[in-house]
Design a protein around this motif. Structure first.
Motif, PDB file in Angstrom:
ATOM      1  N   LEU A   1      34.059  41.582  38.396  1.00 51.98           N
ATOM      2  CA  LEU A   1      34.537  40.386  39.083  1.00 51.98           C
ATOM      3  C   LEU A   1      34.436  39.133  38.187  1.00 51.98           C
ATOM      4  O   LEU A   1      35.400  38.366  38.103  1.00 51.98           O
ATOM      5  N   PRO A   2      33.296  38.902  37.514  1.00 49.45           N
ATOM      6  CA  PRO A   2      33.249  37.743  36.595  1.00 49.45           C
ATOM      7  C   PRO A   2      34.330  37.790  35.517  1.00 49.45           C
ATOM      8  O   PRO A   2      34.847  36.744  35.120  1.00 49.45           O
ATOM      9  N   HIS A   3      34.682  38.984  35.059  1.00 51.00           N
ATOM     10  CA  HIS A   3      35.762  39.072  34.083  1.00 51.00           C
ATOM     11  C   HIS A   3      37.086  38.603  34.694  1.00 51.00           C
ATOM     12  O   HIS A   3      37.819  37.825  34.086  1.00 51.00           O
ATOM     13  N   LEU A   4      37.397  39.050  35.910  1.00 55.57           N
ATOM     14  CA  LEU A   4      38.663  38.629  36.532  1.00 55.57           C
ATOM     15  C   LEU A   4      38.663  37.126  36.801  1.00 55.57           C
ATOM     16  O   LEU A   4      39.680  36.448  36.615  1.00 55.57           O
TER      17      LEU A   4
ATOM     18  N   LEU B   1      31.125  33.405  42.961  1.00 53.69           N
ATOM     19  CA  LEU B   1      30.540  34.578  42.290  1.00 53.69           C
ATOM     20  C   LEU B   1      29.093  34.787  42.725  1.00 53.69           C
ATOM     21  O   LEU B   1      28.687  35.908  43.067  1.00 53.69           O
TER      22      LEU B   1
ATOM     23  N   LEU C   1      44.719  35.503  41.375  1.00 55.57           N
ATOM     24  CA  LEU C   1      43.736  36.522  41.744  1.00 55.57           C
ATOM     25  C   LEU C   1      44.269  37.442  42.845  1.00 55.57           C
ATOM     26  O   LEU C   1      44.014  38.648  42.828  1.00 55.57           O
TER      27      LEU C   1
ATOM     28  N   LEU D   1      47.098  39.773  34.770  1.00 51.90           N
ATOM     29  CA  LEU D   1      46.094  38.703  34.776  1.00 51.90           C
ATOM     30  C   LEU D   1      45.266  38.724  33.494  1.00 51.90           C
ATOM     31  O   LEU D   1      45.000  37.674  32.894  1.00 51.90           O
TER      32      LEU D   1
END
Lengths: 319, 319
Positions: free
Chosen positions: A187-190, B195, B249, B265
């Motif tokens: 998720l942090p990468h996206l 996050l 996203l 992306l």
């Protein structure tokens, strides 16, 4: 007591580092690699390597070696078929970053009863035998699975190998590992990609960018094929956490549009980050491997931040 | 040539640092602060400060001082009314992080023709006179507005003050500044909060968290009231970039769900981050302040990464 020999299947960055670290710890180690170049490089450095998979697996069967699958996910099926036919009774582990998918493959190959999944959470931007390093795993978290099928003896073997490599062992269920990896890595990468891509279209953004942008987009500098490989292989676990984060952001967007407030998201984020900052890593003690409920107890201890830094007792230990 | 005196309205972290830096550069500097404590602390350090706003502004009018508004946004309206009645002909600037809202307030007060907005992009976690530092602005980007109404003479005055503080000047339109700040500062803060909040609900997430999570959530440790203040004050510019990032996203989410791919992306983010890494900061040269089209030329140069490190010529300069 003589340490269990190790058969490493795949001598890339992780497999090659593991071969070095296990040999440095006094084990008999031998390995297989598909490419002649990798094998020659390993032999040049004084290690026992072959391009003949059957030769390596036959030797594993004869010596009762712990087999470590260190090949990319797409190659796992073929390797498992060879293990099944040549060394079906050897203890078996892997070093792959997605654990649920591997568990399914191993189940399909009929090798579940001797398998305990692993994931050393380390790496570098390089790859291949020459990038390897016996010290790659020092102090790194190494997840060792405690799924319901897991055999205590094999679990102890895999944990002992991780400790020989000077890693700290985090016991975890495969599904929980995959959900957590989706949350704290994929998720942090996206998010980093989305931040960078959004800024790329805004005039003056790069000209004014400072700390919060640099930090927030750092991992967008990772090679795209690596980011894709890990996100796409873990899609089933990544989708629900991506949906949850989109829900939080969309709610904040609506609050900002209609009430000019982002209070709810900001309070929740700040409080979670404060809990993370005060999260401690106690040693796991008082659990005997193989005793009643040991898998659930280890999973709970790992979830709470616990780590294993030296061998746990097993149910037959005295005192 | 005698340097223009400076009248600083508000002696907190930024105003107090500016007072010190401008005096160190050889200027006559005097200032107003609402609280007696701030004024006494400034006087104790040898600076010329008063709690009487009319006294400070009368002196500004008599000496033709550059007035710097360094009060929080909610106090701006009141300060501008006093400037309007006491010192309407003085050159006027501010140091606020949102430029569009300030421009509107200044317009309502009828002071646009002598106003050029500014934003020194620096700060610390502390506040108040005692937290100030003459070197706070060294090498920091200091945005000086080049909106359509901007007077060349006042623009040169404001730029000279920023250069006296050893900042590097980035010329920019107010609306572009606010959109860029939303993108590179406010949006990363909301992403970090989302996050952290998402991970806070996932068992094992904190136990496995490493570099990409730490980087991606670092600014979630910022005090919630500061994050809210900057995001909420810039809501009009933050909403469109938040929508754009949510669009990216959400599209990636659908691609992942239906085609198990996040290629689009990831490629876009990686390419934008690479462009940021190779973004250079050339000195702006060859633009004469006040010459035909100078505002648009400076805005374009700032957008392209250009900065001003020493005074630009004005249209009357020779050679």
């Amino acid at each position: 007591m003589r340490k269990t020999p190790v058969c490493v299947v795949g001598l890339g960055l992780i497999g090659g580092s593991l071969m070095r670290a296990a040999q440095a710890a006094g084990r008999d180690v031998f390995g297989y690699n598909r490419s002649v170049e990798g094998v020659e490089a390993a032999r040049f450095d004084g290690y026992d390597a072959t391009t003949r998979l059957d030769e390596a697996l036959t030797r594993a069967a004869e010596t009762g070696a712990l087999i470590v699958l260190a090949v990319p996910v797409p190659a796992l099926g073929l390797m498992l078929a060879h293990v099944r036919s040549t060394a079906p009774h050897c203890p078996l582990t892997d070093v792959t970053s997605v654990k649920g998918a591997v568990l399914e493959e191993v189940g399909r190959a009929g090798l579940l009863d001797r398998f305990v999944g692993g994931h050393p959470m380390t790496g570098t931007a390089q790859s291949g035998w020459t990038a390897g390093d016996a010290r790659l795993f020092v102090d790194a978290p190494w997840v060792v699975s405690v799924d319901d099928h897991v055999d205590p003896e094999v679990w102890t073997e895999v944990t002992a190998l991780a400790l020989d490599c000077h890693a700290v062992v985090v016991p975890a269920r495969s599904d929980e590992h995959d959900r957590a990896a989706a949350t704290i890595s994929h998720l942090p990468h996206l998010f980093a990609e989305a931040l960078a891509a959004t800024a790329g279209e805004v005039p003056l953004a790069f000209a004014l960018a400072a700390g919060s942008f640099r930090d927030g987009t750092r991992v967008a500098a990772t090679a795209p094929n690596l980011v894709r490989a890990m996100c796409e292989a873990n899609a089933d676990e990544l989708l629900p956490v991506l949906d949850e984060s989109l829900r939080l952001l969309t709610h904040a967007r609506d609050q900002l549009a209609h009430h000019r407030s982002v209070a709810q998201l900001v309070e929740a984020g700040h409080s979670a980050r404060a809990r993370y900052d005060s999260f401690s890593r106690p040693d796991i003690v008082g659990i005997a491997v193989g005793a009643h409920g040991w898998r659930d107890e280890l999973a709970a201890a790992g979830r709470a931040g616990g780590v294993i830094r030296s061998a746990l007792p097993n149910r037959d230990s005295r005192g």
